[in-house]
Design an enzyme around this catalytic site. Structure first.
Site, short mmCIF file in Angstrom:
data_model
loop_
_atom_site.label_atom_id
_atom_site.label_comp_id
_atom_site.label_asym_id
_atom_site.label_seq_id
_atom_site.Cartn_x
_atom_site.Cartn_y
_atom_site.Cartn_z
N GLY A 69 30.53 36.51 49.69
CA GLY A 69 31.75 37.30 49.57
C GLY A 69 32.48 37.30 50.91
N TYR A 71 36.36 43.45 51.90
CA TYR A 71 36.12 44.90 51.84
C TYR A 71 37.26 45.67 52.51
CZ TYR A 71 31.70 42.88 50.52
OH TYR A 71 30.75 42.10 49.88
N GLY A 119 25.70 37.62 51.65
CA GLY A 119 25.26 38.34 52.83
C GLY A 119 25.52 37.69 54.16
N CYS A 164 44.52 63.34 58.39
CA CYS A 164 43.89 64.46 59.09
C CYS A 164 42.38 64.42 58.93
CB CYS A 164 44.46 65.77 58.55
SG CYS A 164 43.84 67.19 59.44
C1 LIG Z 1 27.89 42.53 47.83
C2 LIG Z 1 27.10 41.48 47.14
C3 LIG Z 1 27.28 40.14 47.46
C4 LIG Z 1 28.23 39.66 48.54
O1 LIG Z 1 27.85 40.09 49.80
P1 LIG Z 1 28.61 39.50 51.08
O2 LIG Z 1 27.91 40.13 52.22
O3 LIG Z 1 30.02 39.90 50.99
O4 LIG Z 1 28.42 38.02 51.05
C5 LIG Z 1 26.55 39.20 46.76
N1 LIG Z 1 25.67 39.57 45.81
C6 LIG Z 1 25.46 40.86 45.47
C7 LIG Z 1 24.49 41.19 44.40
C8 LIG Z 1 26.17 41.86 46.13
O5 LIG Z 1 25.96 43.13 45.82
#
Ligand SMILES: *Cc1c(COP(=O)(O)O)cnc(C)c1O
Length: 428
Positions: free
Chosen positions: A280, A378, A239, A349
């Site tokens: 991520g 993403y 996150g 479109c």
């Molecule tokens: C999407 C997700 C992440 C990664 O989130 P980021 O914001 O890209 O770091 C980690 N754990 C879970 C369970 C997720 O769904």
């Protein structure tokens, strides 16, 4: 920080001229920087105390095999959300005992696969899933390590669509249910409950909500411990956010990462648990760009509409999350060249097929290359073939070397995906 910089007025990915890549690969295409991936992974892993703490790269942000292997070599595990991701992580050489299986709903077949390969951990989100995993693993004579994903009723994130930790969201087991379910789980066959997980949202750049969620997680850990349950692992999710506006020239990454690591240490001080992290976006976001070519200009009274050859099917973040992506010319404008107000749009479109609205950019001509920055997370993973457009290719750079790490499919590939039923076949 990232490794996309101008040299002699030409945008480079590390030591590779982006124009050279565009000529070789065609546009649009994604380009990833190995040095940026490595820098972000190493910064994060070191800050959170890996390998004592464990880092599972959330591969839904970018699941290209080359990206996964680059991170796996640095010691990353994988956080997965489907059987496809589990298989892809293993194909990249990440061992099963370094893979976590997350997700709101898991099919029996996916749980069976997780048990068969012996995943490190399944993050259980519902009571139904608890019983399904127990039944499936017990039938195989196995015990699967698992944790409960807790919904701490604290959401956070850069947009409503990426907030996951509030009670109103679909994710996880509520705090009030956690103790009862932990007791249920402790008495089920086929399961070894190892601890708890949270993940409250994405693109988080202020730590208050994360800290509040972690504080609740700690309190729950202590209550469970007091009831004699084993809570050996806490999976703190991902996150952490990144700067999308490159005007923020200062390098915010290390500051936020270190503040986060320090907050985690403080919040869980004195607790004897193994911590795990699932970053991520933080790892891959700044490590990728989407390179596209201007097709045509449509001048209007107040601004000019710049139509490029990338579209929402290649990068859906602006359409889906109102996301901001900085747009850089691949060839820097000459000194004193003019600027103009542009809407930068794709050819599809749909009004949502718009990358930027009212953006002041150097004057552009058809044929010019521009880069949508910070597109590594993403981006390609969310691409589709909408409008029968070919999936966008991906290129990886390492120093002066580069390689196509996912080729552009052919039109034959695209058309060949469909099957025509017998009743439509030409009669002989
Ligand atoms: C999407 C997700 C992440 C990664 O989130 P980021 O914001 O890209 O770091 C980690 N754990 C879970 C369970 C997720 O769904």
């Amino acid at each position: 920080m990232h490794h996309f910089t101008y040299r002699d007025g030409r945008l480079h990915a590390e030591d590779v001229d982006v124009t050279t890549l565009a000529d070789a690969v065609g546009t649009p295409f994604y380009c990833y920087s190995t040095a940026t991936l490595e820098r972000h992974y190493n910064l994060f892993a070191k800050a959170v105390g890996a390998p004592k703490s464990r880092v599972f790269f959330a591969m839904k942000a970018n699941s290209n095999l080359a990206v996964l292997q680059t991170l796996a070599r640095l010691g990353a595990g994988a956080d997965t959300v489907s059987e496809g991701e589990i298989r892809k992580a293993m194909a990249a050489g990440i061992p099963a005992d370094a893979i976590v299986f997350s997700g709101v709903g898991k099919a029996d077949q996916e749980l069976a696969h997780a048990v068969d390969v012996g995943l490190h951990q399944v993050n259980i989100e519902t009571e139904g899933e608890l019983h399904a995993l127990s039944r499936i693993a017990a039938a195989k004579g196995r015990r699967q390590d698992a944790v409960f994903r807790i919904n701490p009723d604290i959401g956070a994130g850069g947009h409503a669509k990426i907030t996951t930790g509030s009670d109103a969201n679909k994710f996880g087991i509520s705090l009030s249910e956690a103790e009862r379910l932990y007791t249920v789980a402790a008495n089920l066959p086929g399961i070894r409950m190892m601890g708890l997980a949270v993940h409250i949202g994405s693109q988080i750049r202020v730590l208050d909500e994360l800290q509040a969620a972690f504080t609740r997680l700690r309190a729950l850990t202590e209550r469970l411990g007091g009831q004699g349950h084993r809570v050996e692992r806490l999976d703190l999710g991902g996150g952490l956010g990144i700067p999308y506006e490159m005007e923020e020239a200062v390098d915010h990454g290390p500051d936020l990462i270190h503040a986060y690591a320090e907050m985690v240490t403080r919040t869980f001080a004195g607790l004897d648990v193994e911590l795990a992290f699932e970053p991520g976006r933080l790892i891959v976001g700044n490590a990728g760009i989407l390179v596209t070519r201007a097709l045509t200009l449509n001048p209007r009274a107040a601004k000019t509409i710049l139509v490029v050859d990338a579209a929402m099917n290649d990068l859906i973040r602006p359409a889906m999350y109102d996301a901001f992506h900085d747009i850089w010319p691949v060839v820097a404008p000459a000194q004193g060249a003019g600027t103009q107000l542009y809407d930068v749009v794709g050819p599809i479109c749909e009004s949502g097929d718009t990358f930027a609205t009212g953006r002041t950019l150097p004057e552009a001509q058809p044929g010019d290359l521009v880069a949508l920055m910070t597109a590594g997370a993403y981006g390609a993973v969310m691409s589709s073939t909408y409008n029968s457009r070919l999936l966008v290719p991906e290129v990886m750079v390492r120093g002066a070397e580069w390689a196509v790490v996912r080729p552009r499919p052919s039109f034959e590939d695209l058309i060949g995906l469909d099957r025509v039923p017998a009743w439509l076949a030409p009669r002989s």
